[in-house]
Scaffold this motif. Sequence first.
Motif, PDB file in Angstrom:
ATOM      1  N   GLU A 133      21.893  -4.597  -4.226  1.00 63.05           N
ATOM      2  CA  GLU A 133      20.839  -5.584  -4.497  1.00 63.05           C
ATOM      3  C   GLU A 133      19.466  -5.036  -4.131  1.00 63.05           C
ATOM      4  OE1 GLU A 133      21.892  -9.199  -2.524  1.00 63.05           O
ATOM      5  OE2 GLU A 133      23.347  -9.766  -4.083  1.00 63.05           O
TER       6      GLU A 133
ATOM      7  N   THR B 168      18.509  -1.937  -4.048  1.00 67.23           N
ATOM      8  CA  THR B 168      18.132  -0.902  -5.012  1.00 67.23           C
ATOM      9  C   THR B 168      17.638  -1.521  -6.320  1.00 67.23           C
ATOM     10  OG1 THR B 168      19.711   0.669  -4.068  1.00 67.23           O
ATOM     11  CG2 THR B 168      19.003   1.070  -6.329  1.00 67.23           C
ATOM     12  N   LEU B 169      18.322  -2.549  -6.800  1.00 68.14           N
ATOM     13  CA  LEU B 169      17.879  -3.217  -8.033  1.00 68.14           C
ATOM     14  C   LEU B 169      16.510  -3.856  -7.841  1.00 68.14           C
ATOM     15  CD1 LEU B 169      21.251  -4.852  -9.131  1.00 68.14           C
ATOM     16  CD2 LEU B 169      20.071  -2.953 -10.248  1.00 68.14           C
TER      17      LEU B 169
ATOM     18  N   THR C 175      13.131  -2.705  -9.824  1.00 70.35           N
ATOM     19  CA  THR C 175      12.352  -3.707 -10.571  1.00 70.35           C
ATOM     20  C   THR C 175      10.882  -3.632 -10.197  1.00 70.35           C
ATOM     21  OG1 THR C 175      14.262  -5.186 -10.682  1.00 70.35           O
ATOM     22  CG2 THR C 175      12.085  -6.178 -11.005  1.00 70.35           C
TER      23      THR C 175
ATOM     24  N   LEU D 244      18.914  -9.360 -15.954  1.00 70.08           N
ATOM     25  CA  LEU D 244      19.933  -8.970 -14.977  1.00 70.08           C
ATOM     26  C   LEU D 244      21.281  -9.377 -15.528  1.00 70.08           C
ATOM     27  CD1 LEU D 244      20.655  -7.883 -12.128  1.00 70.08           C
ATOM     28  CD2 LEU D 244      20.407 -10.247 -11.300  1.00 70.08           C
TER      29      LEU D 244
ATOM     30  N   THR E 207      23.803  -4.558 -14.354  1.00 76.11           N
ATOM     31  CA  THR E 207      22.781  -3.822 -15.102  1.00 76.11           C
ATOM     32  C   THR E 207      21.456  -4.574 -15.043  1.00 76.11           C
ATOM     33  OG1 THR E 207      24.450  -2.934 -16.596  1.00 76.11           O
ATOM     34  CG2 THR E 207      22.178  -2.852 -17.347  1.00 76.11           C
ATOM     35  N   LEU E 208      20.375  -3.779 -14.935  1.00 74.52           N
ATOM     36  CA  LEU E 208      19.022  -4.340 -14.956  1.00 74.52           C
ATOM     37  C   LEU E 208      18.240  -3.670 -16.079  1.00 74.52           C
ATOM     38  CD1 LEU E 208      16.855  -6.117 -13.442  1.00 74.52           C
ATOM     39  CD2 LEU E 208      16.181  -3.983 -12.321  1.00 74.52           C
TER      40      LEU E 208
ATOM     41  N   ALA F 207      19.176   5.160  -8.050  1.00 73.03           N
ATOM     42  CA  ALA F 207      20.403   4.821  -8.780  1.00 73.03           C
ATOM     43  C   ALA F 207      21.515   5.828  -8.513  1.00 73.03           C
ATOM     44  CB  ALA F 207      20.108   4.736 -10.276  1.00 73.03           C
TER      45      ALA F 207
ATOM     46  N   SER G 236      16.508   1.011 -18.096  1.00 76.98           N
ATOM     47  CA  SER G 236      17.799   0.378 -17.848  1.00 76.98           C
ATOM     48  C   SER G 236      18.502   1.103 -16.706  1.00 76.98           C
ATOM     49  CB  SER G 236      18.673   0.417 -19.101  1.00 76.98           C
ATOM     50  OG  SER G 236      19.936  -0.161 -18.853  1.00 76.98           O
ATOM     51  N   VAL G 237      18.949   0.334 -15.708  1.00 77.36           N
ATOM     52  CA  VAL G 237      19.681   0.904 -14.582  1.00 77.36           C
ATOM     53  C   VAL G 237      21.046   0.242 -14.524  1.00 77.36           C
ATOM     54  CG1 VAL G 237      18.653  -0.747 -12.959  1.00 77.36           C
ATOM     55  CG2 VAL G 237      19.690   1.352 -12.102  1.00 77.36           C
ATOM     56  N   ASN G 238      22.055   1.052 -14.312  1.00 78.79           N
ATOM     57  CA  ASN G 238      23.437   0.591 -14.296  1.00 78.79           C
ATOM     58  C   ASN G 238      24.065   1.004 -12.966  1.00 78.79           C
ATOM     59  OD1 ASN G 238      26.125  -0.024 -14.805  1.00 78.79           O
ATOM     60  ND2 ASN G 238      25.974   0.524 -16.969  1.00 78.79           N
ATOM     61  N   LEU G 239      24.515   0.040 -12.154  1.00 77.61           N
ATOM     62  CA  LEU G 239      25.103   0.307 -10.846  1.00 77.61           C
ATOM     63  C   LEU G 239      26.476  -0.325 -10.745  1.00 77.61           C
ATOM     64  CD1 LEU G 239      22.066  -0.334  -8.454  1.00 77.61           C
ATOM     65  CD2 LEU G 239      22.893   1.849  -9.305  1.00 77.61           C
TER      66      LEU G 239
END
Length: 427
Positions: free
Chosen positions: A326, A328-329, A333, A353, A361-362, A395, A415-418
């Motif tokens: 959380e 990191t997202l 952002t 989100l 994903t964000l 990420a 786009s970030v994917n965790l």
Amino acid sequence: MVTGRDNAAVNRSGKAPSWVHQNHASAGWGTWPDRIEVAAPYVLLTLATVFASLDGEPASTYWLAALAAAWVALTDTLGRARWPGGRLLPLVSFGGILVIASVLMTHDILFLVFMIIGFFHALRLEPRWLRLAGLVITAFLLHGLANGGLPKALTTMPHVFLTVVLVQSLTIWGGSVMADKIADQNNARKQALAELNAAMAENAGLHRQLLVQAREAGVLDERQRLSREIHDTLAQGFAGIITQLQAADQADPAVWRRHVDAALALARENLTEARRSVHALAPEALDAAQLPDALRGVARRWSDRTGVPIEFTTTGNSRPVHPEIEATLLRITQEALSNVAKHAGAGRVGLTLSYMEEQVTLDVRDDGSGFDTSMLPPDGGMGGGFGIAGMRHRAQRLAGTLTVEAEPGGGTAVSVNLPAIPVGSAL
């Protein structure tokens, strides 16, 4: 008396291997086995001579006994000390002892006691086939002369005589081979133990080196963390404060107060985040709110400061995930919105989100000026700062990915994917 096992375990140098002495030393014997082996021929020869003298032997017998003692002294006692590693001298000494002992036994059968020394000297011969031959010859002479001479022994029940010779020789020879094998195994164990000790010492050194490297890596990682936190909080906050103060300087009195209040709010928020960064705490926005609410608040405050409308959307089943995920997202952002404010000139921004089964994903999209992604430096940064490189590093630390899609005049999408790691799980 030296045990048969110790005498059988002599090595190629003609001396008992080190394990024999060490075994005796551990039992309190010290160097007694060597001393007894050296003294045994003289003791046995003396006993045989004394007993033979009771039968009134001629003077030639005593001269032969003296010759035997001199031969042992020259070729064995002194010879072993002077030439300890030779193979020829033990063979010469062994041959002379057999000849003299055979002659003495023809004078008196009691000298078979001295002939027994031939077995011990045969065990010092190398290679092994020569050792076996020496044992066979010694047993052949000893039993043959003790039974009335070799012709009689070979004609009277020769099969019994030869069987005794062979069995005795092979038994002693087999014992010596086994003793050699045991000695080799002991030496191999000692070598393995020495190598193990060396490996353990080397491992200890490597362990110390790894500790130093881990400490240095920890220091570097902490520096990078503080650098990212400073960039994502202090630098962005100061930039916002400066923007608000510049706007207040040029604003009418009616809106001047609004820009000053915004600058003060940014300063307070920045101070709080700076303190939390130093103590490695989660962002304040996540203290009293879930991630979707925290991101909605970040988006609202950003829109209020920049005047750019932003639409926040959540998809999937919203649920708590690991605090590191959380945080990191949230930081990504903030950085992505900061880049939009600095570079994009956007009219609208979309923030989405998405919660999936195993991933979260964000997406941050704007309709701004965009840019040519091929112009990005190899590390993904922008203009030499942290920028996209910092977001990508955040990420990757959590086994995630970050992608940037943009084109000149067509806006930008980050786009970030965790992984959606549950709360309480280990990272």
